[in-house]
Design an enzyme around this catalytic site. Structure first.
Site, mmCIF file in Angstrom:
data_model
loop_
_atom_site.group_PDB
_atom_site.id
_atom_site.type_symbol
_atom_site.label_atom_id
_atom_site.label_comp_id
_atom_site.label_asym_id
_atom_site.label_seq_id
_atom_site.Cartn_x
_atom_site.Cartn_y
_atom_site.Cartn_z
ATOM 1 N N HIS A 13 -31.111 -24.087 -8.579
ATOM 2 C CA HIS A 13 -30.549 -23.166 -7.579
ATOM 3 C C HIS A 13 -29.019 -23.224 -7.606
ATOM 4 C CE1 HIS A 13 -34.236 -21.869 -5.674
ATOM 5 N NE2 HIS A 13 -34.639 -23.119 -5.522
ATOM 6 N N THR B 77 -33.665 -27.863 -7.133
ATOM 7 C CA THR B 77 -32.432 -27.681 -6.372
ATOM 8 C C THR B 77 -31.237 -27.544 -7.302
ATOM 9 O OG1 THR B 77 -33.316 -28.935 -4.504
ATOM 10 C CG2 THR B 77 -30.922 -28.711 -4.630
#
Length: 345
Positions: A46, A43
């Protein structure tokens, strides 16, 4: 204090000096934690890349990061669950504690869920304010480096623990860090054969090191044919960790009639599979996995690590100083690592 931030919209992160929070910044149920270890998650990558999901979710400026191990240094006036000096790890999912899901033992799918380091300031900093509701006091026997990855370790446990694996044949599609952890969990849970599907050479090697019985590279061999060469009836359980549509479809074909499927992988959009022939008519049970059951999964994670039933040194490949965070992200971007832990001591 030093903190890694998404300072403004766009690719990249920055390490900068920001105001250190103190006891005056705490709400009644907040806890001030001195972060001692923080690990990098997909995450975070990202957010670093500023992809479509990040652009729709992240509001800069924001301190990122959500996987951590640290020490409680101050508590709010109504805090009762932790004390100054406690060593804690943090659950990523911050529940409202008042919705239907929260009141019925399903806080991990809270209707009003917020995510640490995504919707609130995170833990890539020397100090972090964290709600007491998501803190877990981990056993003193667990090294800080491993405590900092208890959150993704919990993902692997939650995925594998939806069914009894004792004596079962298990296929794991995708040998990223969570898939690697799942190999060890499946073995501890008594799986008879653990087959792993993976294309990356480094991850194939790590799957071997983590105890996979069979590793199949679907870029070189037909996964379905190879599984049925080994097991006449296919596998009893599929643990989908890849987020790859083809891997998922082939994995489903490998599951025996009436088998079980646990899906953690995120596909990033619609996927086109023959639901009728692959799932319904074959009587498969499919579980969607998000997060960790709070705090049942954490208890299992703590016990497995405390008793040394799982060796996360086979998954944590890099422990680097906090100031070298860019090296950690480079390793993640190039898939040249397992878990990367940042040391703030």
């Amino acid at each position: 204090m030093k903190a890694i931030m998404k300072e403004k919209a766009g690719p990249g992160l920055v390490l900068k000096e920001v105001k250190k929070p103190d006891v005056n910044d705490l709400g009644p149920r907040d806890v001030l934690v001195k972060v001692r270890r923080a690990s990098i998650c997909g995450t975070d990558v990202h957010i670093y890349k500023w992809d479509e999901w990040s652009q729709s979710r992240i509001i800069p400026p924001l301190i990122t990061g959500h996987e951590m191990a640290g020490e409680v240094v101050a508590v709010g006036s109504a805090v009762t669950r932790v004390s100054i000096g406690d060593l804690v790890a943090a659950e990523t999912h911050i529940p409202c504690e008042s919705c239907y899901q929260c009141k019925t033992g399903r806080m991990h799918v809270c209707k009003n869920l917020k995510i640490l380091g995504v919707d609130t300031n995170g833990v890539f900093a020397e100090y972090a304010i964290i709600p007491e509701s998501v803190l877990w006091r981990f056993s003193s026997e667990i090294p800080l480096d491993f405590a900092s990855v208890m959150e993704p370790f919990g993902n692997a446990i939650h995925t594998a623990a939806v069914t009894n694996l004792l004596g079962k044949n298990v296929l794991i599609t995708g040998a990223g860090p969570i898939g690697l952890m799942a190999i060890q969990i499946a073995k501890v849970a008594g799986a008879s054969t653990v087959i792993v599907s993976e294309v990356d050479p480094m991850r194939i090697k790590m799957a071997q090191e983590n105890g996979a019985d069979v590793i199949i590279n679907p870029a070189e061999k037909d996964l379905v044919k190879e599984v049925y060469k080994i097991l006449d009836d296919g596998v009893d359980v599929l643990l989908e960790m890849s987020g790859n549509r083809k891997a998922f479809e082939d994995g489903l074909k490998c599951v025996t009639m009436g088998g079980e499927v646990s899906v953690l992988g995120i596909f990033g959009g619609k996927i086109d599979i023959s639901f009728d022939s692959l799932i319904t008519m074959r009587g498969l049970t499919v579980y969607g996995i998000t997060g960790r059951r709070m705090f049942e999964t954490w208890r299992i994670a703590d016990e497995l690590l405390r008793a040394k039933k799982v060796d996360l040194s086979k998954v944590v490949t890099h422990i680097i100083p906090f100031e070298q965070w860019e090296k950690g992200f480079e390793l993640m971007l190039n898939k040249q690592c397992g878990k990367v832990v940042l040391n703030l001591d």
